[in-house]
Design a protein around this motif. Structure first.
Motif, PDB file in Angstrom:
ATOM      1  N   GLY A 148       0.806  -1.216   0.000  1.00 18.70           N
ATOM      2  CA  GLY A 148       0.000   0.000   0.000  1.00 18.70           C
ATOM      3  C   GLY A 148       0.842   1.270   0.000  1.00 18.70           C
ATOM      4  N   THR A 149       0.216   2.370   0.357  1.00 17.20           N
ATOM      5  CA  THR A 149       0.878   3.672   0.364  1.00 17.20           C
ATOM      6  C   THR A 149       2.029   3.701   1.354  1.00 17.20           C
ATOM      7  OG1 THR A 149      -1.203   4.724  -0.249  1.00 17.20           O
ATOM      8  CG2 THR A 149       0.501   6.148   0.649  1.00 17.20           C
ATOM      9  N   LYS A 150       1.830   3.148   2.531  1.00 19.97           N
ATOM     10  CA  LYS A 150       2.895   3.092   3.530  1.00 19.97           C
ATOM     11  C   LYS A 150       4.093   2.309   2.985  1.00 19.97           C
ATOM     12  CE  LYS A 150       3.870   1.526   8.222  1.00 19.97           C
ATOM     13  NZ  LYS A 150       3.340   0.818   9.397  1.00 19.97           N
ATOM     14  N   TYR A 202       9.865  -3.742  -5.842  1.00 19.57           N
ATOM     15  CA  TYR A 202       8.813  -2.715  -5.792  1.00 19.57           C
ATOM     16  C   TYR A 202       7.565  -3.180  -6.550  1.00 19.57           C
ATOM     17  CZ  TYR A 202       6.767   1.929  -5.567  1.00 19.57           C
ATOM     18  OH  TYR A 202       5.941   2.986  -5.296  1.00 19.57           O
ATOM     19  N   SER A 255       4.886   1.830  -0.203  1.00 19.80           N
ATOM     20  CA  SER A 255       5.515   2.597  -1.274  1.00 19.80           C
ATOM     21  C   SER A 255       6.443   3.665  -0.692  1.00 19.80           C
ATOM     22  CB  SER A 255       4.438   3.248  -2.151  1.00 19.80           C
ATOM     23  OG  SER A 255       5.011   3.940  -3.221  1.00 19.80           O
ATOM     24  N   THR A 256       5.990   4.320   0.362  1.00 22.48           N
ATOM     25  CA  THR A 256       6.817   5.324   1.036  1.00 22.48           C
ATOM     26  C   THR A 256       8.075   4.692   1.610  1.00 22.48           C
ATOM     27  OG1 THR A 256       4.841   6.605   1.570  1.00 22.48           O
ATOM     28  CG2 THR A 256       6.811   7.071   2.866  1.00 22.48           C
ATOM     29  N   TYR A 257       7.942   3.530   2.223  1.00 24.57           N
ATOM     30  CA  TYR A 257       9.090   2.829   2.787  1.00 24.57           C
ATOM     31  C   TYR A 257      10.082   2.450   1.689  1.00 24.57           C
ATOM     32  CZ  TYR A 257      11.599  -0.634   5.662  1.00 24.57           C
ATOM     33  OH  TYR A 257      12.557  -1.347   6.338  1.00 24.57           O
ATOM     34  N   GLN A 270       3.707  -3.839  -5.161  1.00 26.56           N
ATOM     35  CA  GLN A 270       2.863  -2.681  -5.450  1.00 26.56           C
ATOM     36  C   GLN A 270       1.976  -2.820  -6.678  1.00 26.56           C
ATOM     37  OE1 GLN A 270       2.490   0.221  -3.601  1.00 26.56           O
ATOM     38  NE2 GLN A 270       3.674  -0.853  -2.057  1.00 26.56           N
TER      39      GLN A 270
END
Length: 145
Positions: free
Chosen positions: A62-64, A100, A66-68, A104
């Motif tokens: 998720g978004t978290k 990635y 992807s940020t990591y 994702q």
């Protein structure tokens, strides 16, 4: 067919990881502390001892997630100052991008096992760099090859 972004193929045993909670992402570091050899494995049962870093698979979703993942390649405008200006901990970008995409992009995990198929490679020879990794195309790859 694997459930996209819910099931993965373990890089150690080759069996299906049936839920994100059952998986870990592991990797190693070179002498300069750059990260490489990223793997998705079954938590506890498939972890080789030579991998010093391991994080629950759920942290990469998720978004978290992807940020990591992006923090591996850049600290961003807030943190990238002074000695951290050109910060990047990834040794092999293609390998990192593969991780990635695995966590994702829906259908990538299952489709990637078919990426060496000669007919698929011939079909994608003139495709744009974006085309093969779109969700609908990945579904077609799974079904066709």
């Amino acid at each position: 067919m694997l459930k996209p972004l819910q099931e993965w193929i373990c890089d150690t045993c080759g069996k299906t990881i049936t839920s994100p909670e059952d998986g870990y992402v592991i990797w190693r570091h070179d002498i300069d502390q750059r990260d490489f050899d990223f793997k998705i494995i079954h938590k506890f049962s498939c972890e080789p001892p030579s991998y010093p870093s391991s994080v629950p698979l759920t942290e990469f979703l998720g978004t978290k997630g992807s940020t990591y993942l992006l923090s591996f390649i850049s600290l961003g405008k807030i943190k990238a100052r002074g000695r951290y200006r050109n910060y990047c901990h990834v040794l092999d970008f293609d390998e990192f991008v593969d991780l990635y995409r695995r966590v994702q992009i829906p259908y990538y995990e299952e489709a990637r096992k078919k990426f060496n198929n000669p007919a698929l490679l011939a079909e994608m020879e003139d495709a744009s760099e974006l085309h093969p990794y779109q969700e609908e195309i990945l579904k077609q790859i799974i079904e066709k090859y």
